[in-house]
Design a protein around this motif. Structure first.
Motif, PDB file in Angstrom:
ATOM      1  N   VAL A 117       0.843  -1.191   0.000  1.00  0.00           N
ATOM      2  CA  VAL A 117       0.000   0.000   0.000  1.00  0.00           C
ATOM      3  C   VAL A 117       0.882   1.247   0.000  1.00  0.00           C
ATOM      4  CG1 VAL A 117      -1.640   1.329   1.404  1.00  0.00           C
ATOM      5  CG2 VAL A 117      -1.920  -1.159   1.150  1.00  0.00           C
ATOM      6  N   PRO A 118       0.546   2.283  -0.775  1.00  0.00           N
ATOM      7  CA  PRO A 118       1.344   3.513  -0.748  1.00  0.00           C
ATOM      8  C   PRO A 118       1.540   4.023   0.674  1.00  0.00           C
ATOM      9  CG  PRO A 118      -0.289   3.619  -2.498  1.00  0.00           C
ATOM     10  CD  PRO A 118      -0.588   2.387  -1.705  1.00  0.00           C
ATOM     11  N   GLY A 119       2.751   4.505   0.964  1.00  0.00           N
ATOM     12  CA  GLY A 119       3.053   4.977   2.306  1.00  0.00           C
ATOM     13  C   GLY A 119       2.091   6.025   2.813  1.00  0.00           C
ATOM     14  N   LEU A 120       1.606   6.890   1.923  1.00  0.00           N
ATOM     15  CA  LEU A 120       0.687   7.945   2.329  1.00  0.00           C
ATOM     16  C   LEU A 120      -0.680   7.410   2.743  1.00  0.00           C
ATOM     17  CD1 LEU A 120       1.528  10.663  -0.361  1.00  0.00           C
ATOM     18  CD2 LEU A 120       1.953  10.826   2.106  1.00  0.00           C
ATOM     19  N   LEU A 121      -0.931   6.125   2.461  1.00  0.00           N
ATOM     20  CA  LEU A 121      -2.234   5.534   2.787  1.00  0.00           C
ATOM     21  C   LEU A 121      -2.125   4.382   3.780  1.00  0.00           C
ATOM     22  CD1 LEU A 121      -3.881   5.458  -0.769  1.00  0.00           C
ATOM     23  CD2 LEU A 121      -4.290   7.091   1.082  1.00  0.00           C
ATOM     24  N   GLN A 122      -0.954   4.157   4.333  1.00  0.00           N
ATOM     25  CA  GLN A 122      -0.775   3.050   5.270  1.00  0.00           C
ATOM     26  C   GLN A 122      -1.227   3.415   6.681  1.00  0.00           C
ATOM     27  OE1 GLN A 122       3.326   1.754   5.160  1.00  0.00           O
ATOM     28  NE2 GLN A 122       3.283   1.369   2.951  1.00  0.00           N
ATOM     29  N   VAL A 123      -1.882   2.474   7.344  1.00  0.00           N
ATOM     30  CA  VAL A 123      -2.146   2.659   8.777  1.00  0.00           C
ATOM     31  C   VAL A 123      -0.843   2.363   9.519  1.00  0.00           C
ATOM     32  CG1 VAL A 123      -4.599   2.111   8.609  1.00  0.00           C
ATOM     33  CG2 VAL A 123      -2.953   0.269   9.037  1.00  0.00           C
ATOM     34  N   ALA A 124      -0.751   2.837  10.737  1.00  0.00           N
ATOM     35  CA  ALA A 124       0.519   2.759  11.470  1.00  0.00           C
ATOM     36  C   ALA A 124       1.008   1.320  11.640  1.00  0.00           C
ATOM     37  CB  ALA A 124       0.366   3.432  12.837  1.00  0.00           C
ATOM     38  N   GLU A 125       0.120   0.392  11.970  1.00  0.00           N
ATOM     39  CA  GLU A 125       0.558  -0.983  12.208  1.00  0.00           C
ATOM     40  C   GLU A 125       1.063  -1.646  10.926  1.00  0.00           C
ATOM     41  OE1 GLU A 125       1.187  -2.690  14.919  1.00  0.00           O
ATOM     42  OE2 GLU A 125       0.777  -0.803  15.949  1.00  0.00           O
ATOM     43  N   TYR A 126       0.455  -1.323   9.805  1.00  0.00           N
ATOM     44  CA  TYR A 126       0.910  -1.847   8.513  1.00  0.00           C
ATOM     45  C   TYR A 126       2.330  -1.351   8.244  1.00  0.00           C
ATOM     46  CZ  TYR A 126       0.503  -2.949   3.450  1.00  0.00           C
ATOM     47  OH  TYR A 126       0.680  -3.447   2.172  1.00  0.00           O
ATOM     48  N   SER A 127       2.558  -0.050   8.442  1.00  0.00           N
ATOM     49  CA  SER A 127       3.900   0.512   8.246  1.00  0.00           C
ATOM     50  C   SER A 127       4.899  -0.124   9.194  1.00  0.00           C
ATOM     51  CB  SER A 127       3.878   2.029   8.486  1.00  0.00           C
ATOM     52  OG  SER A 127       3.094   2.701   7.531  1.00  0.00           O
ATOM     53  N   VAL A 179      -0.649  -8.403   5.057  1.00  0.00           N
ATOM     54  CA  VAL A 179       0.508  -7.883   5.785  1.00  0.00           C
ATOM     55  C   VAL A 179       0.130  -7.638   7.246  1.00  0.00           C
ATOM     56  CG1 VAL A 179       2.052  -5.887   6.011  1.00  0.00           C
ATOM     57  CG2 VAL A 179       1.553  -6.826   3.744  1.00  0.00           C
ATOM     58  N   GLY A 180       0.891  -8.225   8.160  1.00  0.00           N
ATOM     59  CA  GLY A 180       0.641  -8.020   9.581  1.00  0.00           C
ATOM     60  C   GLY A 180      -0.447  -8.882  10.173  1.00  0.00           C
ATOM     61  N   GLY A 181      -1.069  -9.760   9.371  1.00  0.00           N
ATOM     62  CA  GLY A 181      -2.132 -10.607   9.897  1.00  0.00           C
ATOM     63  C   GLY A 181      -3.509 -10.033   9.641  1.00  0.00           C
ATOM     64  N   ARG A 182      -4.510 -10.782  10.058  1.00  0.00           N
ATOM     65  CA  ARG A 182      -5.890 -10.460   9.718  1.00  0.00           C
ATOM     66  C   ARG A 182      -6.346  -9.097  10.268  1.00  0.00           C
ATOM     67  NH1 ARG A 182     -11.054 -14.576  10.505  1.00  0.00           N
ATOM     68  NH2 ARG A 182     -12.617 -13.246   9.487  1.00  0.00           N
ATOM     69  N   ALA A 183      -6.023  -8.814  11.509  1.00  0.00           N
ATOM     70  CA  ALA A 183      -6.496  -7.560  12.120  1.00  0.00           C
ATOM     71  C   ALA A 183      -5.908  -6.340  11.418  1.00  0.00           C
ATOM     72  CB  ALA A 183      -6.149  -7.537  13.605  1.00  0.00           C
ATOM     73  N   VAL A 184      -4.607  -6.392  11.146  1.00  0.00           N
ATOM     74  CA  VAL A 184      -3.959  -5.278  10.446  1.00  0.00           C
ATOM     75  C   VAL A 184      -4.503  -5.172   9.020  1.00  0.00           C
ATOM     76  CG1 VAL A 184      -1.764  -4.367   9.582  1.00  0.00           C
ATOM     77  CG2 VAL A 184      -1.879  -5.435  11.851  1.00  0.00           C
ATOM     78  N   HIS A 185      -4.685  -6.325   8.383  1.00  0.00           N
ATOM     79  CA  HIS A 185      -5.225  -6.349   7.024  1.00  0.00           C
ATOM     80  C   HIS A 185      -6.605  -5.689   6.977  1.00  0.00           C
ATOM     81  CE1 HIS A 185      -6.160  -9.005   3.238  1.00  0.00           C
ATOM     82  NE2 HIS A 185      -5.917  -7.738   2.928  1.00  0.00           N
TER      83      HIS A 185
END
Length: 282
Positions: A117-127, A179-185
């Motif tokens: 996902v583009p960095g400008l659209l990532q949630v913190a846990e994904y990043s 990425v990061g598992g189901r909750a992060v996804h």
């Protein structure tokens, strides 16, 4: 919402180009000008290439030597002062020639995202998951610093004072990668759905099964600086680093590829529906 943060990268490039043009118009070579300015030829060359800051006193000396006055004198001194200000991202260990330095002064980012996902659209846990998976040796403190920078950058997508328009195309495979598992996804897809409704964001999904398309090799970005009258810049991240592209043929090719990808991608409304559908499957 969100006051403008200072940057210096593009203004330094503008100042460098104009000072070089003035020297050439005045008929001075680097070798001839440097001793008259009480500086070295190497330092003057770095300033004219935008690789080093030019302090206001040196710029004044240059304008005197090149017989520049009036409105142009005032404009160039103000430009020199702006270019010399410490940029906000320096406090986070980033230099003026970093990608963030250029994005800070851009008015539009066009991005094709093929791996994540583009960095400008990532949630913190994904990043955070991506930073932790990086092969680069970074401490936990460095990763949190980088995350803070990313979250600050995202503020411009909803800023009234310092808006940044994002036109993003995301490969459908990125949306399906947990990425990061189901909750992060789930959180990431929900955020994409929300962000796709923001006025400054245009989000399209490139569906699977396209076969050969213009950007199979990697994702890429095109930054625009229309308010400063500077040419666009292309940027490519790859497994071994990143590359800034300024030459017009390279940037033109990037723009053409992006335009072609937009015609292949789902429309924004259809893309939002797809994101909602994928989120509902989790």
């Amino acid at each position: 919402m969100g006051a403008k943060r200072n940057g210096a990268s593009i203004r330094r490039r503008i100042l460098a180009r104009r000072l070089r043009e003035l020297r050439e118009q005045a008929g001075f070579t680097l070798e001839a000008a440097a001793p008259l300015l009480d500086t070295s030829m190497s330092r003057l060359s770095r300033i004219e290439n935008g690789q080093q800051k030019a302090d206001v006193h040196l710029v004044k000396s240059m304008l005197d030597l090149f017989d520049v006055g009036g409105v142009q004198w005032t404009e160039l001194l103000e430009l020199a002062r702006e270019a010399a200000k410490p940029a906000w991202y320096r406090a986070y260990g980033l230099g003026d020639n970093s990608y963030v330095g250029f994005e800070t002064e851009a008015t539009q980012v066009q991005e094709y995202a093929s791996g994540f996902v583009p960095g400008l659209l990532q949630v913190a846990e994904y990043s955070r998951v991506l930073y932790e998976a990086s092969p680069l040796p970074r401490s936990a403190e460095d990763r949190e610093r980088d995350l803070a920078v990313r979250m600050i950058r995202q503020e411009r997508l909803q800023s009234d004072d310092d808006p940044l328009q994002l036109v993003a195309i995301i490969d459908a495979a990125v949306l399906r990668n947990p990425v990061g598992g189901r909750a992060v996804h789930r959180a990431q897809l929900a955020h994409l759905k929300t962000a796709s409704e923001w006025p400054l964001v245009s989000l399209q999904v490139l569906p699977s099964g396209q076969g050969v398309h213009p950007a199979l090799a990697s994702g890429f970005l095109v930054l625009s600086f229309s308010h400063l009258g500077e040419p666009d810049m292309a940027y490519v991240e790859h497994a071994l680093g990143a590359t800034n592209l300024w030459k017009e043929p390279d940037v033109t090719l990037a723009r053409l590829k992006f335009d072609r990808l937009r015609t292949l991608a789902l429309a924004p409304g259809e893309s939002r529906d797809m994101i909602c559908r994928l989120a509902g499957e989790l």
